[in-house]
Motif scaffolding. Structure first.
Motif, PDB file in Angstrom:
ATOM      1  N   MET A 159      -8.574  21.495  -9.397  1.00 27.64           N
ATOM      2  CA  MET A 159      -8.224  20.186  -9.552  1.00 27.64           C
ATOM      3  C   MET A 159      -6.809  20.016  -9.807  1.00 27.64           C
ATOM      4  SD  MET A 159     -11.041  18.498 -12.041  1.00 27.64           S
ATOM      5  CE  MET A 159     -10.963  16.831 -11.858  1.00 27.64           C
ATOM      6  N   PRO A 160      -6.177  19.045  -8.853  1.00 22.92           N
ATOM      7  CA  PRO A 160      -4.574  19.040  -8.832  1.00 22.92           C
ATOM      8  C   PRO A 160      -3.995  18.626 -10.208  1.00 22.92           C
ATOM      9  CG  PRO A 160      -5.623  17.503  -7.334  1.00 22.92           C
ATOM     10  CD  PRO A 160      -6.814  17.972  -8.187  1.00 22.92           C
ATOM     11  N   GLY A 161      -3.007  19.338 -10.418  1.00 21.88           N
ATOM     12  CA  GLY A 161      -2.447  19.379 -12.057  1.00 21.88           C
ATOM     13  C   GLY A 161      -2.839  20.030 -13.048  1.00 21.88           C
ATOM     14  N   SER A 162      -4.046  20.626 -12.818  1.00 22.82           N
ATOM     15  CA  SER A 162      -4.800  21.333 -14.007  1.00 22.82           C
ATOM     16  C   SER A 162      -3.896  22.405 -14.807  1.00 22.82           C
ATOM     17  CB  SER A 162      -6.020  22.029 -13.635  1.00 22.82           C
ATOM     18  OG  SER A 162      -5.909  22.920 -12.574  1.00 22.82           O
ATOM     19  N   GLU A 163      -2.769  22.721 -13.928  1.00 21.00           N
ATOM     20  CA  GLU A 163      -2.154  23.846 -14.528  1.00 21.00           C
ATOM     21  C   GLU A 163      -1.323  23.184 -15.851  1.00 21.00           C
ATOM     22  OE1 GLU A 163       0.035  22.250 -11.164  1.00 21.00           O
ATOM     23  OE2 GLU A 163      -2.039  23.080 -11.572  1.00 21.00           O
ATOM     24  N   ALA A 201      -9.606   7.201 -28.909  1.00 21.31           N
ATOM     25  CA  ALA A 201      -8.437   7.358 -29.825  1.00 21.31           C
ATOM     26  C   ALA A 201      -7.599   8.917 -29.710  1.00 21.31           C
ATOM     27  CB  ALA A 201      -8.683   7.162 -31.186  1.00 21.31           C
ATOM     28  N   VAL A 202      -8.319   9.836 -29.311  1.00 19.52           N
ATOM     29  CA  VAL A 202      -7.644  11.104 -29.424  1.00 19.52           C
ATOM     30  C   VAL A 202      -7.120  11.196 -27.654  1.00 19.52           C
ATOM     31  CG1 VAL A 202      -7.845  13.540 -28.837  1.00 19.52           C
ATOM     32  CG2 VAL A 202      -9.564  12.473 -30.570  1.00 19.52           C
ATOM     33  N   LEU A 203      -7.669  10.685 -26.809  1.00 20.61           N
ATOM     34  CA  LEU A 203      -7.174  10.547 -25.471  1.00 20.61           C
ATOM     35  C   LEU A 203      -5.782   9.970 -25.459  1.00 20.61           C
ATOM     36  CD1 LEU A 203     -10.309  10.667 -23.423  1.00 20.61           C
ATOM     37  CD2 LEU A 203      -9.054  12.440 -24.128  1.00 20.61           C
ATOM     38  N   ASP A 204      -5.906   8.636 -26.145  1.00 23.28           N
ATOM     39  CA  ASP A 204      -4.800   7.502 -26.337  1.00 23.28           C
ATOM     40  C   ASP A 204      -3.753   8.115 -26.850  1.00 23.28           C
ATOM     41  OD1 ASP A 204      -6.354   5.603 -25.173  1.00 23.28           O
ATOM     42  OD2 ASP A 204      -7.107   4.665 -27.249  1.00 23.28           O
ATOM     43  N   ALA A 205      -3.870   8.951 -28.101  1.00 25.49           N
ATOM     44  CA  ALA A 205      -2.543   9.694 -28.841  1.00 25.49           C
ATOM     45  C   ALA A 205      -2.144  10.850 -27.928  1.00 25.49           C
ATOM     46  CB  ALA A 205      -3.335  10.091 -29.971  1.00 25.49           C
ATOM     47  N   VAL A 206      -3.098  11.462 -27.277  1.00 25.00           N
ATOM     48  CA  VAL A 206      -2.595  12.643 -26.184  1.00 25.00           C
ATOM     49  C   VAL A 206      -1.617  12.272 -25.286  1.00 25.00           C
ATOM     50  CG1 VAL A 206      -3.132  14.446 -24.646  1.00 25.00           C
ATOM     51  CG2 VAL A 206      -4.384  14.367 -26.888  1.00 25.00           C
ATOM     52  N   ARG A 207      -2.110  11.113 -24.633  1.00 23.99           N
ATOM     53  CA  ARG A 207      -1.355  10.427 -23.393  1.00 23.99           C
ATOM     54  C   ARG A 207      -0.237   9.889 -23.921  1.00 23.99           C
ATOM     55  NH1 ARG A 207      -2.876   5.197 -19.741  1.00 23.99           N
ATOM     56  NH2 ARG A 207      -1.567   6.207 -17.718  1.00 23.99           N
ATOM     57  N   ALA A 208      -0.258   9.454 -25.028  1.00 21.86           N
ATOM     58  CA  ALA A 208       1.098   8.682 -25.495  1.00 21.86           C
ATOM     59  C   ALA A 208       2.157   9.744 -25.737  1.00 21.86           C
ATOM     60  CB  ALA A 208       0.975   8.016 -26.913  1.00 21.86           C
ATOM     61  N   ILE A 209       1.728  10.934 -26.385  1.00 24.31           N
ATOM     62  CA  ILE A 209       2.800  12.044 -26.522  1.00 24.31           C
ATOM     63  C   ILE A 209       3.201  12.609 -25.068  1.00 24.31           C
ATOM     64  CG2 ILE A 209       3.001  14.137 -27.660  1.00 24.31           C
ATOM     65  CD1 ILE A 209       1.290  13.132 -29.773  1.00 24.31           C
ATOM     66  N   VAL A 210       2.072  13.268 -24.365  1.00 24.38           N
ATOM     67  CA  VAL A 210       2.381  13.887 -23.239  1.00 24.38           C
ATOM     68  C   VAL A 210       2.747  13.188 -22.025  1.00 24.38           C
ATOM     69  CG1 VAL A 210       1.270  15.331 -21.405  1.00 24.38           C
ATOM     70  CG2 VAL A 210       0.476  15.726 -23.919  1.00 24.38           C
ATOM     71  N   GLY A 211       2.307  11.771 -21.868  1.00 21.11           N
ATOM     72  CA  GLY A 211       2.702  10.871 -20.924  1.00 21.11           C
ATOM     73  C   GLY A 211       2.189  11.117 -19.539  1.00 21.11           C
ATOM     74  N   ASP A 212       2.272  10.528 -18.715  1.00 25.06           N
ATOM     75  CA  ASP A 212       1.635  10.700 -17.069  1.00 25.06           C
ATOM     76  C   ASP A 212       2.550  11.665 -16.425  1.00 25.06           C
ATOM     77  OD1 ASP A 212      -0.589   8.965 -17.546  1.00 25.06           O
ATOM     78  OD2 ASP A 212       0.624   7.149 -17.093  1.00 25.06           O
ATOM     79  N   PRO A 213       1.788  12.284 -15.523  1.00 22.83           N
ATOM     80  CA  PRO A 213       2.527  13.317 -14.453  1.00 22.83           C
ATOM     81  C   PRO A 213       3.562  12.518 -13.883  1.00 22.83           C
ATOM     82  CG  PRO A 213       0.156  13.839 -14.609  1.00 22.83           C
ATOM     83  CD  PRO A 213       0.442  12.421 -15.206  1.00 22.83           C
ATOM     84  N   PRO A 214       4.580  12.995 -13.480  1.00 21.78           N
ATOM     85  CA  PRO A 214       5.571  12.315 -12.576  1.00 21.78           C
ATOM     86  C   PRO A 214       5.176  12.105 -11.214  1.00 21.78           C
ATOM     87  CG  PRO A 214       6.484  14.593 -12.883  1.00 21.78           C
ATOM     88  CD  PRO A 214       5.137  14.336 -13.989  1.00 21.78           C
ATOM     89  N   VAL A 215       5.595  10.755 -10.661  1.00 27.53           N
ATOM     90  CA  VAL A 215       5.032  10.652  -9.272  1.00 27.53           C
ATOM     91  C   VAL A 215       6.271  11.290  -8.370  1.00 27.53           C
ATOM     92  CG1 VAL A 215       4.668   8.941  -7.538  1.00 27.53           C
ATOM     93  CG2 VAL A 215       4.105   8.676 -10.151  1.00 27.53           C
ATOM     94  N   PRO A 216       5.869  11.984  -7.439  1.00 26.51           N
ATOM     95  CA  PRO A 216       6.784  12.699  -6.581  1.00 26.51           C
ATOM     96  C   PRO A 216       7.331  11.717  -5.587  1.00 26.51           C
ATOM     97  CG  PRO A 216       4.701  13.207  -6.047  1.00 26.51           C
ATOM     98  CD  PRO A 216       4.570  12.613  -7.171  1.00 26.51           C
ATOM     99  N   SER A 217       8.734  11.827  -5.117  1.00 25.95           N
ATOM    100  CA  SER A 217       9.265  10.864  -4.210  1.00 25.95           C
ATOM    101  C   SER A 217       8.493  10.630  -3.022  1.00 25.95           C
ATOM    102  CB  SER A 217      10.983  11.434  -3.948  1.00 25.95           C
ATOM    103  OG  SER A 217      11.270  10.512  -3.144  1.00 25.95           O
ATOM    104  N   GLY A 218       8.143   9.229  -2.907  1.00 26.46           N
ATOM    105  CA  GLY A 218       7.368   8.926  -1.865  1.00 26.46           C
ATOM    106  C   GLY A 218       5.796   9.578  -1.608  1.00 26.46           C
ATOM    107  N   GLY A 219       5.684  10.126  -2.799  1.00 20.56           N
ATOM    108  CA  GLY A 219       4.298  10.711  -2.776  1.00 20.56           C
ATOM    109  C   GLY A 219       3.354   9.804  -3.557  1.00 20.56           C
ATOM    110  N   ARG A 220       1.907  10.225  -3.485  1.00 20.91           N
ATOM    111  CA  ARG A 220       0.875   9.568  -4.093  1.00 20.91           C
ATOM    112  C   ARG A 220       0.862   9.902  -5.458  1.00 20.91           C
ATOM    113  NH1 ARG A 220      -4.370  11.305  -1.032  1.00 20.91           N
ATOM    114  NH2 ARG A 220      -5.329   9.764  -2.753  1.00 20.91           N
ATOM    115  N   ARG A 221       0.552   8.811  -6.458  1.00 16.65           N
ATOM    116  CA  ARG A 221       0.321   9.005  -7.983  1.00 16.65           C
ATOM    117  C   ARG A 221      -0.628  10.300  -8.277  1.00 16.65           C
ATOM    118  NH1 ARG A 221       1.933   6.556 -12.490  1.00 16.65           N
ATOM    119  NH2 ARG A 221       2.550   4.716 -11.169  1.00 16.65           N
ATOM    120  N   PRO A 222      -0.223  11.199  -8.855  1.00 13.18           N
ATOM    121  CA  PRO A 222      -1.046  12.137  -9.468  1.00 13.18           C
ATOM    122  C   PRO A 222      -2.063  11.761 -10.324  1.00 13.18           C
ATOM    123  CG  PRO A 222       1.108  12.614 -10.629  1.00 13.18           C
ATOM    124  CD  PRO A 222       1.063  11.374  -9.448  1.00 13.18           C
ATOM    125  N   PRO A 223      -3.357  12.791 -10.258  1.00 17.41           N
ATOM    126  CA  PRO A 223      -4.161  12.081 -11.365  1.00 17.41           C
ATOM    127  C   PRO A 223      -3.853  12.259 -12.774  1.00 17.41           C
ATOM    128  CG  PRO A 223      -4.875  14.445 -10.337  1.00 17.41           C
ATOM    129  CD  PRO A 223      -3.460  13.839  -9.688  1.00 17.41           C
TER     130      PRO A 223
END
Length: 345
Positions: A179-183, A225-247
């Protein structure tokens, strides 16, 4: 550890180490640190004996300083108590053995032989013979994403903890998961202890490096609430220039020695709440959700599957989410037994 042999009920004190370890001396500070860490974790000597598979009397003598601790005892207690090497550092090695075959590695060398101790993610380079089992587990975990937790069941001593820590975790971090980004997904490994929900939150906060700012009570009412808290700290993966938004980033929860839920946690309501939270986190998400399902893997000793059946929420897991690991044998390399699956999830 769950894969160590030795039964504290019968006072069996396994000798995992070499002659050098048997001669190791225990400092007064080691005894004090062991007692302090155990009490801070809310564990009795009986609890610690169950988790380490050393007898209660043996551990009591170590805590009082009347018996020396081997390096292996320190290593296992380090892991059970989450001491991050503090206890092992307090054990002073004795004089070197006369036999060259039992000599300690020289500085800069690494001994690949773990004896009866479980392999950890730091030992992944020395974890041989379970390549097929690791690949099969990775595939099965992938199939279960969005279908609920996966339960890895194995008899005592089969290498369940090693397969999780030195097999599955490094595979995720290498990007072997299809799965993309799993690492980059945060991987939280822990055991339930006497307070499983508190342990989940504490270990997750430590993994992501921030305060989740949620309580066990809030997670009982709303697991996301656990997932909300983790996402607030880790954030979304960066979107590559001109690329699609990663999962979105997914949370990975690996709960080893799941049987602690029955041996250490005395509160039936707490057990049910913990299982409900895990199942909810691993369940399919509604379309409007900003989170993907968490990856949840439970490692449980085979003789506790009956206890798992007493929890209704785990019945579907034992039906559709079972992965059985047999003991190692010559020629088999511990390949997992096929388990019928009614639905891949």
């Amino acid at each position: 550890m769950g894969d160590s042999v030795g039964d504290p009920q019968y006072g069996y004190e396994p000798d995992h180490g070499t002659g050098r370890e048997r001669e190791a001396e225990t400092t007064h500070s080691f005894s004090t640190a062991l007692r302090r860490l155990r009490q801070a974790r809310g564990l009795s000597l009986t609890d610690l004996a169950r988790q380490t598979h050393y007898s209660k009397g043996y551990l009591s003598k170590i805590e009082t300083g009347t018996k020396p601790a081997t390096a292996d005892v320190a290593r296992i207690c380090d892991r059970v108590l989450g001491a991050e090497g503090q206890l092992l550092a307090l054990v002073r090695a004795g004089p070197p053995p006369a036999e060259p075959a039992t000599a300690e590695p020289r500085p800069g060398e690494v001994c690949p032989y773990r004896g009866l101790s479980a392999f950890t993610s730091q030992d992944a380079d020395w974890f041989f013979g379970r390549e097929r089992a690791t690949a099969a587990l990775v595939e099965r975990v992938f199939e279960r994403v969005g279908g609920g937790p996966l339960m890895l069941v194995a008899p005592s001593g089969a290498g369940k903890s090693s397969l999780l820590d030195a097999g599955l975790v490094p595979a995720l971090r290498r990007g072997d998961f299809p799965m993309p980004g799993s690492e980059c997904w945060p991987v939280v490994t822990f055991t339930p202890t006497a307070r499983p929900l508190d342990e989940l939150l504490e270990r997750t906060a430590k993994t992501v490096g921030g305060d989740l700012a949620v309580t066990a009570g809030q997670v009982r009412e709303r697991p996301d609430a656990v997932l909300d808290a983790v996402r607030a700290i880790v954030g979304d993966p960066p979107v590559p220039s001109g690329g699609r938004r990663p999962p979105p980033c997914r949370l990975v929860l690996i709960v080893d020695q799941f049987e602690e839920l029955f041996t250490l946690c005395r509160d039936a309501a707490e057990r049910r709440a913990f299982v409900r939270v895990l199942c909810a986190l691993a369940a399919p998400r509604p379309e409007e959700s900003v989170h993907g399902p968490a990856v949840v893997v439970l490692g449980v000793r085979a003789d506790f599957t009956g206890d798992c059946l007493d929890l209704p929420e785990l019945a579907p897991v034992l039906t559709d989410g079972l992965f059985v690991l047999p003991p190692m044998s010559v020629g088999s390399c511990g390949s997992p037994s096929p388990v019928p699956r009614n639905s891949p999830g």
